[in-house]
Design a protein around this motif. Structure first.
Motif, PDB file in Angstrom:
ATOM      1  N   PHE A  45       0.733  -1.775   0.158  1.00 10.91           N
ATOM      2  CA  PHE A  45       0.029  -0.251   0.419  1.00 10.91           C
ATOM      3  C   PHE A  45       0.763   1.115  -0.127  1.00 10.91           C
ATOM      4  O   PHE A  45       0.060   1.967  -0.521  1.00 10.91           O
ATOM      5  CB  PHE A  45      -0.741  -0.199   0.934  1.00 10.91           C
ATOM      6  CG  PHE A  45      -2.001  -1.296   0.825  1.00 10.91           C
ATOM      7  CD1 PHE A  45      -3.057  -0.689   0.723  1.00 10.91           C
ATOM      8  CD2 PHE A  45      -1.757  -2.443   1.683  1.00 10.91           C
ATOM      9  CE1 PHE A  45      -4.076  -1.673   0.624  1.00 10.91           C
ATOM     10  CE2 PHE A  45      -2.778  -2.866   1.667  1.00 10.91           C
ATOM     11  CZ  PHE A  45      -3.658  -3.196   1.130  1.00 10.91           C
ATOM     12  N   ILE A  46       1.898   1.124  -0.127  1.00  6.09           N
ATOM     13  CA  ILE A  46       2.566   2.252   0.349  1.00  6.09           C
ATOM     14  C   ILE A  46       3.933   2.176  -0.259  1.00  6.09           C
ATOM     15  O   ILE A  46       4.697   3.181  -0.560  1.00  6.09           O
ATOM     16  CB  ILE A  46       3.172   2.851   2.370  1.00  6.09           C
ATOM     17  CG1 ILE A  46       3.900   1.218   2.357  1.00  6.09           C
ATOM     18  CG2 ILE A  46       2.049   2.889   2.997  1.00  6.09           C
ATOM     19  CD1 ILE A  46       5.475   1.275   1.771  1.00  6.09           C
ATOM     20  N   ALA A  47       4.564   1.159  -1.335  1.00  2.00           N
ATOM     21  CA  ALA A  47       5.231   1.209  -2.100  1.00  2.00           C
ATOM     22  C   ALA A  47       4.866   2.237  -3.080  1.00  2.00           C
ATOM     23  O   ALA A  47       5.090   1.537  -4.368  1.00  2.00           O
ATOM     24  CB  ALA A  47       5.584  -0.287  -2.693  1.00  2.00           C
ATOM     25  N   PHE A  48       4.752   3.360  -3.555  1.00  2.00           N
ATOM     26  CA  PHE A  48       5.154   4.642  -4.192  1.00  2.00           C
ATOM     27  C   PHE A  48       6.839   4.669  -4.684  1.00  2.00           C
ATOM     28  O   PHE A  48       7.780   4.335  -4.351  1.00  2.00           O
ATOM     29  CB  PHE A  48       4.382   5.759  -4.158  1.00  2.00           C
ATOM     30  CG  PHE A  48       2.655   5.208  -3.688  1.00  2.00           C
ATOM     31  CD1 PHE A  48       2.252   5.848  -4.707  1.00  2.00           C
ATOM     32  CD2 PHE A  48       2.593   5.434  -2.275  1.00  2.00           C
ATOM     33  CE1 PHE A  48       0.394   5.667  -4.489  1.00  2.00           C
ATOM     34  CE2 PHE A  48       1.625   5.518  -1.952  1.00  2.00           C
ATOM     35  CZ  PHE A  48       0.242   5.189  -2.780  1.00  2.00           C
ATOM     36  N   GLY A  50       8.016   3.736  -7.665  1.00  2.00           N
ATOM     37  CA  GLY A  50       9.129   3.393  -9.006  1.00  2.00           C
ATOM     38  C   GLY A  50       9.889   2.366  -8.717  1.00  2.00           C
ATOM     39  O   GLY A  50      10.413   2.062  -7.114  1.00  2.00           O
ATOM     40  N   PRO A  51      10.400   1.014  -9.445  1.00  2.00           N
ATOM     41  CA  PRO A  51      11.413   0.087  -8.080  1.00  2.00           C
ATOM     42  C   PRO A  51      12.271   0.397  -7.997  1.00  2.00           C
ATOM     43  O   PRO A  51      13.111  -0.081  -6.509  1.00  2.00           O
ATOM     44  CB  PRO A  51      11.952  -0.028 -10.109  1.00  2.00           C
ATOM     45  CG  PRO A  51      11.414   0.705 -10.854  1.00  2.00           C
ATOM     46  CD  PRO A  51      10.799   1.168 -10.810  1.00  2.00           C
ATOM     47  N   GLN A  52      13.112   1.543  -8.460  1.00  2.00           N
ATOM     48  CA  GLN A  52      14.112   1.769  -7.456  1.00  2.00           C
ATOM     49  C   GLN A  52      14.075   2.147  -5.947  1.00  2.00           C
ATOM     50  O   GLN A  52      14.740   2.087  -4.782  1.00  2.00           O
ATOM     51  CB  GLN A  52      15.248   3.134  -7.873  1.00  2.00           C
ATOM     52  CG  GLN A  52      15.892   2.109  -9.472  1.00  2.00           C
ATOM     53  CD  GLN A  52      16.833   1.291  -9.634  1.00  2.00           C
ATOM     54  OE1 GLN A  52      16.677   0.603  -8.594  1.00  2.00           O
ATOM     55  NE2 GLN A  52      16.715   0.488 -10.467  1.00  2.00           N
ATOM     56  N   ALA A  53      13.096   3.189  -6.160  1.00  2.00           N
ATOM     57  CA  ALA A  53      12.397   3.351  -4.550  1.00  2.00           C
ATOM     58  C   ALA A  53      12.057   2.451  -4.209  1.00  2.00           C
ATOM     59  O   ALA A  53      12.055   2.459  -2.570  1.00  2.00           O
ATOM     60  CB  ALA A  53      11.288   5.080  -4.420  1.00  2.00           C
ATOM     61  N   HIS A  54      11.745   1.696  -4.589  1.00  2.00           N
ATOM     62  CA  HIS A  54      11.303  -0.004  -3.773  1.00  2.00           C
ATOM     63  C   HIS A  54      12.127  -0.573  -3.335  1.00  2.00           C
ATOM     64  O   HIS A  54      12.211  -0.783  -2.050  1.00  2.00           O
ATOM     65  CB  HIS A  54      10.507  -0.474  -4.625  1.00  2.00           C
ATOM     66  CG  HIS A  54       9.344  -0.283  -5.582  1.00  2.00           C
ATOM     67  ND1 HIS A  54       8.887  -0.707  -6.260  1.00  2.00           N
ATOM     68  CD2 HIS A  54       8.124   0.799  -4.996  1.00  2.00           C
ATOM     69  CE1 HIS A  54       7.372  -0.276  -6.587  1.00  2.00           C
ATOM     70  NE2 HIS A  54       7.684   0.828  -5.844  1.00  2.00           N
ATOM     71  N   ILE A  55      13.135  -0.275  -4.098  1.00  2.00           N
ATOM     72  CA  ILE A  55      14.340  -1.054  -2.909  1.00  2.00           C
ATOM     73  C   ILE A  55      15.097   0.019  -1.647  1.00  2.00           C
ATOM     74  O   ILE A  55      15.639  -1.376  -0.353  1.00  2.00           O
ATOM     75  CB  ILE A  55      15.736  -0.468  -4.319  1.00  2.00           C
ATOM     76  CG1 ILE A  55      15.712  -1.406  -5.699  1.00  2.00           C
ATOM     77  CG2 ILE A  55      16.857  -1.778  -3.088  1.00  2.00           C
ATOM     78  CD1 ILE A  55      15.280  -3.577  -5.512  1.00  2.00           C
ATOM     79  N   ALA A  56      14.320   1.166  -2.107  1.00  2.00           N
ATOM     80  CA  ALA A  56      15.088   2.004  -0.826  1.00  2.00           C
ATOM     81  C   ALA A  56      13.746   1.555   0.268  1.00  2.00           C
ATOM     82  O   ALA A  56      14.285   1.068   1.480  1.00  2.00           O
ATOM     83  CB  ALA A  56      14.786   3.253  -0.483  1.00  2.00           C
ATOM     84  N   ILE A  57      12.800   1.041  -0.121  1.00  2.00           N
ATOM     85  CA  ILE A  57      11.571   0.502   0.895  1.00  2.00           C
ATOM     86  C   ILE A  57      12.253  -0.555   1.297  1.00  2.00           C
ATOM     87  O   ILE A  57      11.863  -0.649   2.841  1.00  2.00           O
ATOM     88  CB  ILE A  57       9.858   0.679   0.752  1.00  2.00           C
ATOM     89  CG1 ILE A  57       9.976   2.479  -0.148  1.00  2.00           C
ATOM     90  CG2 ILE A  57       9.135   0.371   1.826  1.00  2.00           C
ATOM     91  CD1 ILE A  57       9.030   2.571  -0.810  1.00  2.00           C
ATOM     92  N   ALA A 147       8.384  12.396  -2.281  1.00  2.00           N
ATOM     93  CA  ALA A 147       9.115  11.651  -0.653  1.00  2.00           C
ATOM     94  C   ALA A 147       9.501  10.087  -0.785  1.00  2.00           C
ATOM     95  O   ALA A 147      10.099   9.763  -0.331  1.00  2.00           O
ATOM     96  CB  ALA A 147       7.731  11.311   0.151  1.00  2.00           C
ATOM     97  N   ALA A 148       8.913   9.307  -1.909  1.00  2.00           N
ATOM     98  CA  ALA A 148       9.204   7.923  -2.596  1.00  2.00           C
ATOM     99  C   ALA A 148      11.234   8.408  -3.019  1.00  2.00           C
ATOM    100  O   ALA A 148      11.707   7.381  -2.576  1.00  2.00           O
ATOM    101  CB  ALA A 148       8.306   6.988  -3.156  1.00  2.00           C
ATOM    102  N   ILE A 149      11.037   9.200  -3.602  1.00  2.00           N
ATOM    103  CA  ILE A 149      12.341   9.672  -4.228  1.00  2.00           C
ATOM    104  C   ILE A 149      13.776  10.423  -2.969  1.00  2.00           C
ATOM    105  O   ILE A 149      14.564   9.618  -2.190  1.00  2.00           O
ATOM    106  CB  ILE A 149      11.706  10.716  -5.640  1.00  2.00           C
ATOM    107  CG1 ILE A 149      11.259  10.371  -6.361  1.00  2.00           C
ATOM    108  CG2 ILE A 149      13.353  10.967  -5.748  1.00  2.00           C
ATOM    109  CD1 ILE A 149      12.096   8.815  -6.188  1.00  2.00           C
ATOM    110  N   PRO A 325       0.951   2.480  -5.939  1.00  2.00           N
ATOM    111  CA  PRO A 325       1.795   1.866  -5.779  1.00  2.00           C
ATOM    112  C   PRO A 325       2.399   0.194  -5.920  1.00  2.00           C
ATOM    113  O   PRO A 325       1.318  -0.028  -6.908  1.00  2.00           O
ATOM    114  CB  PRO A 325       0.861   1.646  -3.732  1.00  2.00           C
ATOM    115  CG  PRO A 325       0.158   1.769  -4.095  1.00  2.00           C
ATOM    116  CD  PRO A 325      -0.547   2.153  -4.968  1.00  2.00           C
ATOM    117  N   GLY A 326       3.236  -0.318  -5.755  1.00  2.00           N
ATOM    118  CA  GLY A 326       3.455  -1.371  -5.854  1.00  2.00           C
ATOM    119  C   GLY A 326       4.278  -1.599  -7.445  1.00  2.00           C
ATOM    120  O   GLY A 326       4.609  -0.495  -7.921  1.00  2.00           O
TER     121      GLY A 326
END
Length: 450
Positions: A45-48, A50-57, A147-149, A325-326
């Motif tokens: 629900f919070i994985a906004f 894109g893929p590289q930001a997902h790596i950070a999360i 925020a994701a960046i 997200p996702g």
């Protein structure tokens, strides 16, 4: 956090490494599986961003907060995902969850990671509803990407701490190449399909050769600490996939891909239907390197030029995918839904995600058994050094696309301070930056583009 139990004659550290004389015990599988459920139910629900930001999360949640795995192991799994076709962040979700609770944990984490975006994409694809204008997103989404960046910058900073001078140089090279490819108006963006894998291969070969030198440029080879399976096969047991099964899974992927190519050759004059949709998605999913951003040019000619969906519908769906997200690969369910309804959405989803997920399951047992062999370790170091450069490139490229006004800069700064200074978890940082961005956009403050 891993809480492997110790015995009277030995113990394990928090990453499952056995000390001399330890008798191998572990938490019950149901306890580790519950950890996967608790951790991943909310991330989808919070994985906004894109893929590289997902790596950070994922790094923030699994390495820093939960301490499921160490920084080195996380980077290795990330590098392996970069080296395989498919959605990198989704492959990282699967590999981390599988190393914790086996294949069942990996599959469940995959579904929880994808489900929120998948449901919305399928619904909008079936209804062909244009909720999102690519040029004017709703105010309540405006602060989420900046925020994701901010979390992506945090991850890049964290990755940089494990690089020696050679690693920094290699990361700089891959970063420069990635930025030039993405930012140049003359270079065909499709070249990333062979440039990214080539950079990873060259990085691995260079580190392998360097590790054999008497005085290597890199220091990572000698400073590497024994990991999960140096004295114990605990992680291999947790993964629960024998080596022969991993080899069989790889052959399964090759067989399905060969079948798709045969079907494509045999049905040249036929342009539609469920089988053609699956063949197209599986074939594209087997050759996509570089993550979700590469999906757009790869799929456009396949689904628009064939008349399955219109160009405007295609871009509306891709804009929607970027706002949700996702993984961006969820875009496949929109395409399938717009073309053939709910059944088409599921077929397209399985086809595009299938290759990357199959291959990461095939690689997991080999990774856990071989990661302490000297030559394989050098290869992983080369992969990681090169892949970290891709993360820094994503910082530069995504920042200029997501942070375009004073309002978005403010959202970026708030999330960054929350993450770096106050150490809030990723969901709180994204929510905080998202709220600030939404309020500023609602009040029409700081809207002038830079």
């Amino acid at each position: 956090m891993i809480t492997t139990k110790s015995q009277q004659d030995g113990s394990y550290d928090k990453f499952g490494v056995s000390t001399p004389g330890a008798l191998e015990t572990d938490e019950p599988w149901i306890s580790r599986f519950t950890d996967v459920l608790r951790k991943f139910w909310s991330l989808g629900f919070i994985a906004f961003g894109g893929p590289q930001a997902h790596i950070a999360i994922l790094r923030d949640e699994l390495v820093v907060k939960a301490e499921w795995i160490g920084e080195e192991q996380f980077t290795e799994l990330f590098a392996i995902g970069q080296g395989l076709p498919g959605p990198t962040s989704t492959q990282l979700v699967v590999s981390c969850a599988t190393s914790r609770a086996g294949p069942v944990g990996g599959v469940v984490a995959l579904l929880m990671w994808n489900m929120p975006g998948l449901i919305v994409q399928t619904t909008c694809g079936v209804l062909v509803t244009s909720f999102i204008d690519p040029d004017d997103p709703p105010f309540y989404l405006a602060g989420l990407a900046p925020a994701a960046i901010a979390l992506l910058f945090k991850a890049a900073y964290g990755f940089s701490g494990q690089l020696d001078k050679l690693g920094c140089t290699m990361a700089l090279v891959s970063c420069i190449v990635s930025v030039i490819i993405a930012g140049d108006n003359v270079i065909d963006k499709g070249v990333c399909q062979w440039v990214y894998p080539l950079l990873l291969v060259l990085g691995s070969v260079f580190c392998l050769i360097d590790s054999k030198r008497e005085n290597p440029f890199g220091t990572t080879y000698t400073k590497a600490k024994p990991g999960w399976d140096s004295d114990s096969d605990l992680t291999f047991k947790r993964i629960g996939i024998p080596l022969w099964v991993g080899a069989f899974i790889f052959l399964l992927w090759a067989a399905v891909l060969a079948g798709c190519l045969i079907i494509r050759a045999a049905t040249t004059g036929e342009k539609g239907g469920y089988l053609a949709l699956f063949e197209t998605m599986f074939r594209v999913g087997s050759i996509i390197f570089g993550g979700g951003q590469v999906v757009l040019p790869m799929l456009y000619g396949e689904v628009v030029d064939t008349g399955w969906i219109s160009s405007s519908t295609f871009y509306q769906g891709f804009a929607l995918a970027q706002s949700l997200p996702g993984p961006l690969f969820n875009f496949s369910s929109f395409v399938g839904g717009a073309y053939l309804g709910v059944g088409g959405a599921l077929i397209a989803y399985l086809g595009l995600f299938g290759p990357g997920v199959i291959l990461i399951f095939a690689m997991m047992p080999f990774w856990s058994k071989m990661r302490h062999i000297d030559w394989f370790k050098a290869v992983l170091v080369g992969l990681a050094n090169t892949a970290i450069g891709f993360v820094f490139a994503a910082c530069f490229l995504m920042y200029q696309n997501a942070v375009t006004s004073a309002a978005s800069s403010t959202a970026f700064a708030v999330a960054g301070v929350m993450a770096m200074v106050y150490k809030y978890p990723a969901p709180a940082c994204i929510f905080g930056g998202g709220v600030v961005g939404a309020l500023l956009n609602l009040a029409e403050l700081g809207q002038k583009p830079y």
